[in-house]
Design an enzyme around this catalytic site. Structure first.
Site, short mmCIF file in Angstrom:
data_model
loop_
_atom_site.label_atom_id
_atom_site.label_comp_id
_atom_site.label_asym_id
_atom_site.label_seq_id
_atom_site.Cartn_x
_atom_site.Cartn_y
_atom_site.Cartn_z
N CYS A 108 39.98 9.24 62.93
CA CYS A 108 41.08 9.73 62.12
C CYS A 108 41.24 11.18 62.53
O CYS A 108 40.43 12.03 62.16
CB CYS A 108 40.79 9.63 60.63
SG CYS A 108 42.10 10.39 59.65
N CYS A 111 42.20 13.55 59.23
CA CYS A 111 41.11 13.96 58.33
C CYS A 111 39.92 13.06 58.56
O CYS A 111 39.15 13.28 59.48
CB CYS A 111 41.57 13.99 56.88
SG CYS A 111 42.52 12.57 56.34
N SER A 112 39.76 12.03 57.74
CA SER A 112 38.58 11.18 57.90
C SER A 112 38.84 9.83 57.28
O SER A 112 37.96 9.25 56.67
CB SER A 112 37.38 11.85 57.27
OG SER A 112 37.72 12.25 55.96
N CYS A 113 40.07 9.33 57.40
CA CYS A 113 40.40 8.01 56.87
C CYS A 113 39.49 7.00 57.56
O CYS A 113 39.20 7.12 58.76
CB CYS A 113 41.86 7.67 57.14
SG CYS A 113 42.99 8.81 56.32
#
Lengths: 204, 110
Positions: A108, A111-113
């Site tokens: 991702c 961000c950090s999906c």
């Protein structure tokens, strides 16, 4: 972290971020926006009920049952919902299959999906700037740093997750494990293999 | 042996706590996850140039700072409340004898 408890009579003073989180929680609870008991439940869920084993269960079943796999690939969300593995934030999950021609790896960049219901909370490296910025640019180099070397004619496809769509890699099962039963297969499937950062049977 | 690597979702309790606060607020309908993702993503990328996210502390510090601003902008919390409760909690820890539970009632144990 604070220390020297014995020298001071008072309780261990938490770090500033810890105190900040407590302050935020107090403010939100006093404003009636959160229920502290619900927070404990969420933490318990992510610590004890959700984790890479969920994803591994799905993958092992897909390897063993071609019909299930077909359904999983084409009708992913209803299948996952039957297992209770659905996104609490309403996101969709897409399964991407590794083949001799294509190796998939997930990131991702924003961000950090991450597919929480199937893999739990992402590892530190997945959240790092280094991984997020580099894997799109130089996926093969990143893969080799993870210990994954692919044949030259295998293409690498990078999937960039979003808040709406998260990906899970369906790894290839090496022939030598063809006779494994479901429980044995589940043990083989690492979290990193389902992100695309490892191969099955590739101990890192 | 391959799947035996210990799954450690959170390295610090406060990481878990801020994560849970955010998920809970979303589930209660206080904000849309997409909106949060956008704001958090923007914060992570602007941070990228100053200090790299190498460990979970770096990551959750940005999460915390962003959530505070996000909730402040939405009028869900007031910045001065956070400052006040921060000081209250600090005082409570300093005033609670070691080994006893710390809560805001211990604010002025002296």
């Amino acid at each position: 972290m604070p220390h020297d408890i014995e020298k001071h009579g008072h309780s261990l003073l938490p770090s500033d971020p810890e105190l900040k989180v407590k302050a935020l929680e107090t403010a939100l609870a006093k404003n009636g926006l959160i229920d502290p008991a619900a927070l404990d439940e969420i933490i318990d869920t992510y610590q004890n009920k959700i984790g890479p084993k969920n994803g591994a269960t799905i993958i092992a079943k897909a390897w063993l049952d071609q019909n299930f796999k077909n359904d999983l690939m084409t009708n992913t969300m209803p299948i996952l919902e039957k297992f209770g593995f659905f996104g609490r934030q309403g996101e969709h999950i897409q399964i991407v299959e590794n083949t001799p021609e294509v190796h998939n790896i997930v990131v991702c960049t924003l961000c950090s999906c991450y597919p929480w219901p199937l893999l739990g909370i992402p590892p530190t490296w997945y959240k790092s700037d280094a991984y997020r910025s580099r894997v799109v640019r130089e996926p093969r180099k990143c893969l080799s740093e993870f210990g994954v070397t692919l044949p030259n004619n295998t293409k690498v496809r990078v999937w960039d997750s979003t808040a709406e769509i998260r990906y899970l890699v369906l790894p290839m099962l090496p022939k030598k494990y063809k006779d494994f039963d479901k429980e044995q297969l589940i043990e083989l499937i690492s979290r990193d293999a389902m992100i695309g950062a490892a191969l099955i049977g590739n101990v890192t | 042996m391959i799947n035996k690597a210990e799954y450690r979702p959170f390295n610090e309790p406060w990481h878990a706590q801020i994560f849970a606060i955010t998920v809970h607020l979303n589930e209660q309908g206080h904000f849309n996850w997409n909106d949060w993702s956008k704001v958090f993503g923007a914060a992570l990328s602007s941070k990228g140039s100053e200090k790299l996210i190498i460990n979970d502390d770096d990551y959750y510090l940005i999460w915390l700072k962003t959530l505070e601003k996000f909730l402040g902008d939405a009028g869900k919390i007031q910045p001065n409340e956070i400052i006040q409760y921060f000081q209250d909690w600090r005082a409570a820890f300093l005033n609670t004898p070691h080994g006893q539970p710390v809560n805001l009632a211990n604010l002025s144990a002296d």
